[in-house]
Design an enzyme around this catalytic site. Structure first.
Site, PDB file in Angstrom:
ATOM      1  N   LEU A 125      -0.968 -13.296   5.989  1.00  0.00           N
ATOM      2  CA  LEU A 125      -2.249 -14.001   5.673  1.00  0.00           C
ATOM      3  C   LEU A 125      -2.220 -14.039   4.129  1.00  0.00           C
ATOM      4  O   LEU A 125      -2.540 -14.848   3.196  1.00  0.00           O
ATOM      5  CB  LEU A 125      -3.441 -12.976   6.169  1.00  0.00           C
ATOM      6  CG  LEU A 125      -4.792 -13.168   5.547  1.00  0.00           C
ATOM      7  CD1 LEU A 125      -5.254 -14.577   5.980  1.00  0.00           C
ATOM      8  CD2 LEU A 125      -5.681 -12.086   6.140  1.00  0.00           C
ATOM      9  N   SER A 126      -1.662 -12.482   3.371  1.00  0.00           N
ATOM     10  CA  SER A 126      -1.707 -12.319   1.986  1.00  0.00           C
ATOM     11  C   SER A 126      -0.958 -13.175   1.136  1.00  0.00           C
ATOM     12  O   SER A 126       0.017 -13.522   1.701  1.00  0.00           O
ATOM     13  CB  SER A 126      -1.351 -10.746   1.847  1.00  0.00           C
ATOM     14  OG  SER A 126      -2.329  -9.875   2.286  1.00  0.00           O
ATOM     15  N   PRO A 128       0.239 -14.500  -3.231  1.00  0.00           N
ATOM     16  CA  PRO A 128       0.159 -13.811  -4.424  1.00  0.00           C
ATOM     17  C   PRO A 128      -1.451 -13.792  -5.010  1.00  0.00           C
ATOM     18  O   PRO A 128      -1.739 -12.852  -5.854  1.00  0.00           O
ATOM     19  CB  PRO A 128       0.649 -14.809  -5.271  1.00  0.00           C
ATOM     20  CG  PRO A 128       1.721 -15.291  -4.238  1.00  0.00           C
ATOM     21  CD  PRO A 128       1.070 -15.452  -2.904  1.00  0.00           C
ATOM     22  N   GLY A 131      -5.345 -11.816  -1.813  1.00  0.00           N
ATOM     23  CA  GLY A 131      -5.281 -10.517  -0.927  1.00  0.00           C
ATOM     24  C   GLY A 131      -6.575 -10.122  -0.248  1.00  0.00           C
ATOM     25  O   GLY A 131      -7.035 -10.462   0.582  1.00  0.00           O
ATOM     26  N   THR A 158       4.678  -7.357   5.954  1.00  0.00           N
ATOM     27  CA  THR A 158       5.098  -6.071   6.662  1.00  0.00           C
ATOM     28  C   THR A 158       5.959  -6.859   8.060  1.00  0.00           C
ATOM     29  O   THR A 158       5.684  -7.701   8.435  1.00  0.00           O
ATOM     30  CB  THR A 158       3.991  -5.399   7.534  1.00  0.00           C
ATOM     31  OG1 THR A 158       3.386  -4.755   6.380  1.00  0.00           O
ATOM     32  CG2 THR A 158       4.713  -4.159   8.276  1.00  0.00           C
ATOM     33  N   GLY A 242      -6.674  -4.664  14.158  1.00  0.00           N
ATOM     34  CA  GLY A 242      -5.652  -4.278  13.398  1.00  0.00           C
ATOM     35  C   GLY A 242      -5.958  -2.917  12.813  1.00  0.00           C
ATOM     36  O   GLY A 242      -5.279  -2.033  12.556  1.00  0.00           O
ATOM     37  N   GLN A 336      -0.520  20.408  -2.141  1.00  0.00           N
ATOM     38  CA  GLN A 336      -1.174  21.501  -2.974  1.00  0.00           C
ATOM     39  C   GLN A 336      -0.890  23.038  -2.478  1.00  0.00           C
ATOM     40  O   GLN A 336      -0.448  23.972  -3.021  1.00  0.00           O
ATOM     41  CB  GLN A 336      -2.790  21.345  -3.313  1.00  0.00           C
ATOM     42  CG  GLN A 336      -3.445  22.322  -4.321  1.00  0.00           C
ATOM     43  CD  GLN A 336      -2.701  21.888  -5.972  1.00  0.00           C
ATOM     44  OE1 GLN A 336      -2.326  20.778  -5.947  1.00  0.00           O
ATOM     45  NE2 GLN A 336      -2.845  22.908  -6.708  1.00  0.00           N
ATOM     46  N   GLY A 339       2.339  24.225  -2.927  1.00  0.00           N
ATOM     47  CA  GLY A 339       3.098  24.508  -4.131  1.00  0.00           C
ATOM     48  C   GLY A 339       4.177  23.742  -4.450  1.00  0.00           C
ATOM     49  O   GLY A 339       4.305  22.449  -4.287  1.00  0.00           O
ATOM     50  N   GLU A 363      -4.473  -4.096   5.440  1.00  0.00           N
ATOM     51  CA  GLU A 363      -5.330  -4.625   6.191  1.00  0.00           C
ATOM     52  C   GLU A 363      -6.755  -4.309   5.691  1.00  0.00           C
ATOM     53  O   GLU A 363      -7.836  -3.978   6.582  1.00  0.00           O
ATOM     54  CB  GLU A 363      -5.058  -3.873   7.628  1.00  0.00           C
ATOM     55  CG  GLU A 363      -3.808  -4.106   8.001  1.00  0.00           C
ATOM     56  CD  GLU A 363      -3.640  -4.154   9.663  1.00  0.00           C
ATOM     57  OE1 GLU A 363      -4.555  -4.155  10.361  1.00  0.00           O
ATOM     58  OE2 GLU A 363      -2.393  -4.156  10.000  1.00  0.00           O
TER      59      GLU A 363
END
Ligand code: CAA
Length: 379
Positions: A125-126, A128, A131, A158, A242, A336, A339, A363
């Site tokens: 679908l996407s 340039p 989106g 994908t 999806g 975090q 560490g 998605e």
């Protein structure tokens, strides 16, 4: 209200957990580092029925419910989100759309092979310049009588090079806006179809994301899904499902990060006791666990609504929004808590943090989910 899983659902979850631990965990760090597609592992996922989980057995699928799919996605995503995005796209965006809207011939020709993982699929679908604004399709599918002439470029696809079957959205009648868009089934190897370079991504680096180029590709008319002009509706309906898959992927990343943080904080000592016994850490763990549970409930609720044949577009957008935002927060907190160890690859949490980010983007970004939710609320 029953919060208990069935024996079958528990068995699916346990099988996915076992597969993830024995087949996906070894080598996951190296695949991420080398951007290596988990080809062998995806083949095994197909053999175990994880690539066509909800497809009717008469088309070689597993005939399972969406709740089972969420459970399996969570387990696989805990360990390897690159493998789970392959699974999510194949199950929700390709198999589901074909089964729901495809012709019997299309199902026999494509779905029967996609459901077993003999071949895998991609959802295109996407572009340039399209989106989030998905109605602005520039790829064209000119009606030439017996076939469509496909021209244009798709981005961030994908399974871009590993797929064999591509569902491609393209504009046939620009005057009709989104009502002029069609979805065409394109096969790898069709003349004029080329696969661009692989993207070098921050996360889900084992999955292959490519641009695709179509130059005068002749796609037979019988490869169109649904009526003329149904393509955008097809894409939106498919994305609703999806989003349950990607919400479950985010859930898995979050629950994986939580498990690692809990284990580490029980072992690691500082100031004379395990860090888990310091409230600064234990309160973080409590917040993380609460968010994981809330995300799981939203995913399961959306899946349950879908299984009941009820409207689930708002529920899936809520699940995706909350699970993705939580995954990013929880994975960051897990780093975090670890560490300095959290910042190096062998402790896995830095990968989960990088992988979490994409769930806020693909998605539909988190902002798109808010559009979907607020429109449903306000209509
Ligand atoms: N479910 C069903 N129908 C929907 C829908 C939904 N969630 N969202 C929109 N529609 C329908 C509308 O009802 C409308 O139909 P009518 O004309 O009959 O009324 C039609 O689609 C057009 O909708 P809008 O007028 O609302 O269009 P818009 O341009 O204002 O906004 C949008 C639509 C919701 C923003 C949509 O463009 C969108 O979802 N964008 C995000 C696209 C996206 O998720 N892309 C992801 C790419 S795939 C991917 O990432 C896969 C991968 O690799 C993992």
């Amino acid at each position: 209200m029953v919060f208990e899983l069935t024996e079958e659902q528990k068995a699916v979850r346990d099988a996915a957990r076992d597969f993830a631990q024995t087949e996906l965990l070894p080598g996951v760090i190296e695949r991420d580092e080398e951007q290596r597609f988990p080809a062998e592992q995806v083949k095994k996922m197909g053999e175990l029925g994880f690539l066509g989980m909800m497809v009717d057995p008469k088309y070689n699928g597993g005939g399972m419910d969406t709740v089972s799919y969420v459970l399996a996605m969570e387990e696989i995503s805990k360990v390897d989100a690159s493998a789970s995005v392959v699974m999510s796209v194949n199950n929700s965006l390709v198999c589901w759309g074909l089964e729901k809207f495809g012709t019997e011939e299309q199902k026999q020709k494509y779905l029967t092979r996609l459901a077993t993982g003999e071949v895998i699929g991609a959802f295109c679908l996407s572009e340039p310049e399209a989106g989030s604004d998905a109605t602005s399709q520039r790829t064209t599918a000119e009606d030439k009588g017996d076939y469509y002439l496909l021209n244009g470029t798709k981005n961030w696809i994908t399974n871009g090079s590993s797929a064999s079957v591509y569902l491609v959205m393209a504009q046939t009648d620009p005057e009709k806006g989104h009502k002029g868009i069609n979805c065409l089934i394109v096969e790898k190897g069709m003349e004029g179809f080329t696969i661009g370079n692989k993207e070098n991504k921050m996360g889900i680096r084992g999955s292959d994301t490519h641009s695709l180029m179509f130059s005068d590709v002749k796609v037979p008319k019988e490869n169109r899904i649904g009526e003329n002009g149904f393509g955008f509706k097809f894409a939106m309906a498919t994305l609703n499902g999806g989003r349950i898959g990607i919400a479950s992927q985010a859930l898995g990343i979050a629950s994986g990060a939580l498990e690692l943080a809990v284990n580490y904080s029980k072992e690691r000592k500082a100031f004379g006791k395990p860090i888990a016994e310091h409230q600064g850490v234990s309160f973080k763990l409590a917040d993380m666990a609460t968010k994981v549970e809330a995300a799981r409930m939203l995913c399961l609720k959306a899946a349950w609504l879908k299984d009941q044949g009820r409207d689930f577009s708002k529920a899936s957008a809520m699940a995706k929004l909350y699970a993705a935002e939580s995954a990013m927060e929880i994975a960051t907190e897990a780093v975090q808590i670890h560490g300095g160890y959290g910042y190096v690859k062998e402790y896995h949490v830095e990968r989960l943090m990088r992988d979490a980010k994409i769930t806020q983007i693909y998605e539909g970004t988190s902002e798109i989910q808010k559009i979907v939710i607020s429109r449903e609320l306000l209509k």
